[in-house]
Scaffold this motif. Sequence first.
Motif, PDB file in Angstrom:
ATOM      1  N   THR A  81       0.835  -1.201   0.000  1.00  0.00           N
ATOM      2  CA  THR A  81       0.000   0.000   0.000  1.00  0.00           C
ATOM      3  C   THR A  81       0.863   1.242   0.000  1.00  0.00           C
ATOM      4  OG1 THR A  81      -1.852   1.138   1.075  1.00  0.00           O
ATOM      5  CG2 THR A  81      -0.201   0.163   2.522  1.00  0.00           C
ATOM      6  N   ALA A  83      -0.074   5.396   0.446  1.00  0.00           N
ATOM      7  CA  ALA A  83      -1.167   6.333   0.711  1.00  0.00           C
ATOM      8  C   ALA A  83      -0.634   7.513   1.504  1.00  0.00           C
ATOM      9  CB  ALA A  83      -2.290   5.643   1.484  1.00  0.00           C
ATOM     10  N   PHE A  85      -2.457  10.875   3.476  1.00  0.00           N
ATOM     11  CA  PHE A  85      -3.630  11.666   3.831  1.00  0.00           C
ATOM     12  C   PHE A  85      -3.500  12.106   5.279  1.00  0.00           C
ATOM     13  CE2 PHE A  85      -4.669   7.126   4.285  1.00  0.00           C
ATOM     14  CZ  PHE A  85      -5.006   7.053   5.633  1.00  0.00           C
ATOM     15  N   GLU A  92     -12.964   5.951   6.120  1.00  0.00           N
ATOM     16  CA  GLU A  92     -12.363   6.415   4.875  1.00  0.00           C
ATOM     17  C   GLU A  92     -10.886   6.081   4.840  1.00  0.00           C
ATOM     18  OE1 GLU A  92     -11.656   7.928   1.192  1.00  0.00           O
ATOM     19  OE2 GLU A  92     -13.576   7.432   2.142  1.00  0.00           O
ATOM     20  N   ARG A  95     -10.362   2.514   3.759  1.00  0.00           N
ATOM     21  CA  ARG A  95     -10.569   2.351   2.319  1.00  0.00           C
ATOM     22  C   ARG A  95      -9.353   2.794   1.533  1.00  0.00           C
ATOM     23  NH1 ARG A  95     -15.946   3.487   3.903  1.00  0.00           N
ATOM     24  NH2 ARG A  95     -15.654   5.746   3.867  1.00  0.00           N
ATOM     25  N   ARG A  96      -8.717   3.871   1.992  1.00  0.00           N
ATOM     26  CA  ARG A  96      -7.521   4.365   1.302  1.00  0.00           C
ATOM     27  C   ARG A  96      -6.334   3.442   1.544  1.00  0.00           C
ATOM     28  NH1 ARG A  96      -7.816  10.106   0.673  1.00  0.00           N
ATOM     29  NH2 ARG A  96      -5.622  10.070   0.080  1.00  0.00           N
ATOM     30  N   GLY A  99      -7.221  -0.235  -0.326  1.00  0.00           N
ATOM     31  CA  GLY A  99      -7.373  -0.205  -1.773  1.00  0.00           C
ATOM     32  C   GLY A  99      -8.175  -1.373  -2.321  1.00  0.00           C
TER      33      GLY A  99
END
Length: 221
Positions: A81, A83, A85, A92, A95-96, A99
């Motif tokens: 992964t 990511a 953020f 949320e 979910r990020r 994936g």
Amino acid sequence: MQPGLWGWSRPVFKRCGLLLCFGLGLTAATALGNSNSLNWDRASGTVTADLQKVRLMELLEDIAGQSGWQVFVEPDDNFQTSAKFQNLRTGEALRRLFGSINYAVVPQTNGVPRLYVFRTAMQNAVRSVTESKTVRKPEARRVPNELVLRLKPGTDAEALAKLLGGKIVGTIPELNAYRIQFDDEAATESARSQLAGNPEVVGVEDNYYVDLPQAPQSLRV
């Protein structure tokens, strides 16, 4: 299919030694190393991540350690992964983070939630994931956009918070202490300056996250 996430616990207020500690916080990243970071804020139910090509087991070990959840996985050696953020709600954020891989968060009536991560089917997520053994010593982390005010008895805390442009989000009545939240760091520092020399204010302090240890949970399917 990626099921949604049910709610998380409310903040817990307590006094920790000489430090006024509001809520449950998070520790520094554990298994992910210096170049990757994952910060799981239990108090607000938000997650901040900056990850590059992190393998599934490393990610899940860190989630298990920071969230306190029971984590089960169907191993996938190929999954990685990446990511980035900040302060996303937990649902949320998951979910990020995950994936294309499937996951399910299952609340427990008498215990912490269970997180199942799987490629094929949920019933194949049978391997229990524990916190990484390479845990670094937690460091105190300042809560952004917040101040802790200790006021003289009889002071109208609500009126003072409104005057400063903030809002009260926590209190310790026996200490006459209030946790004041502001819109951003500029507003926080402006309020700090306004409070300097205010005769109704006993003290102005920063607030810090404190991570309390999780009680062991039995893994019963």
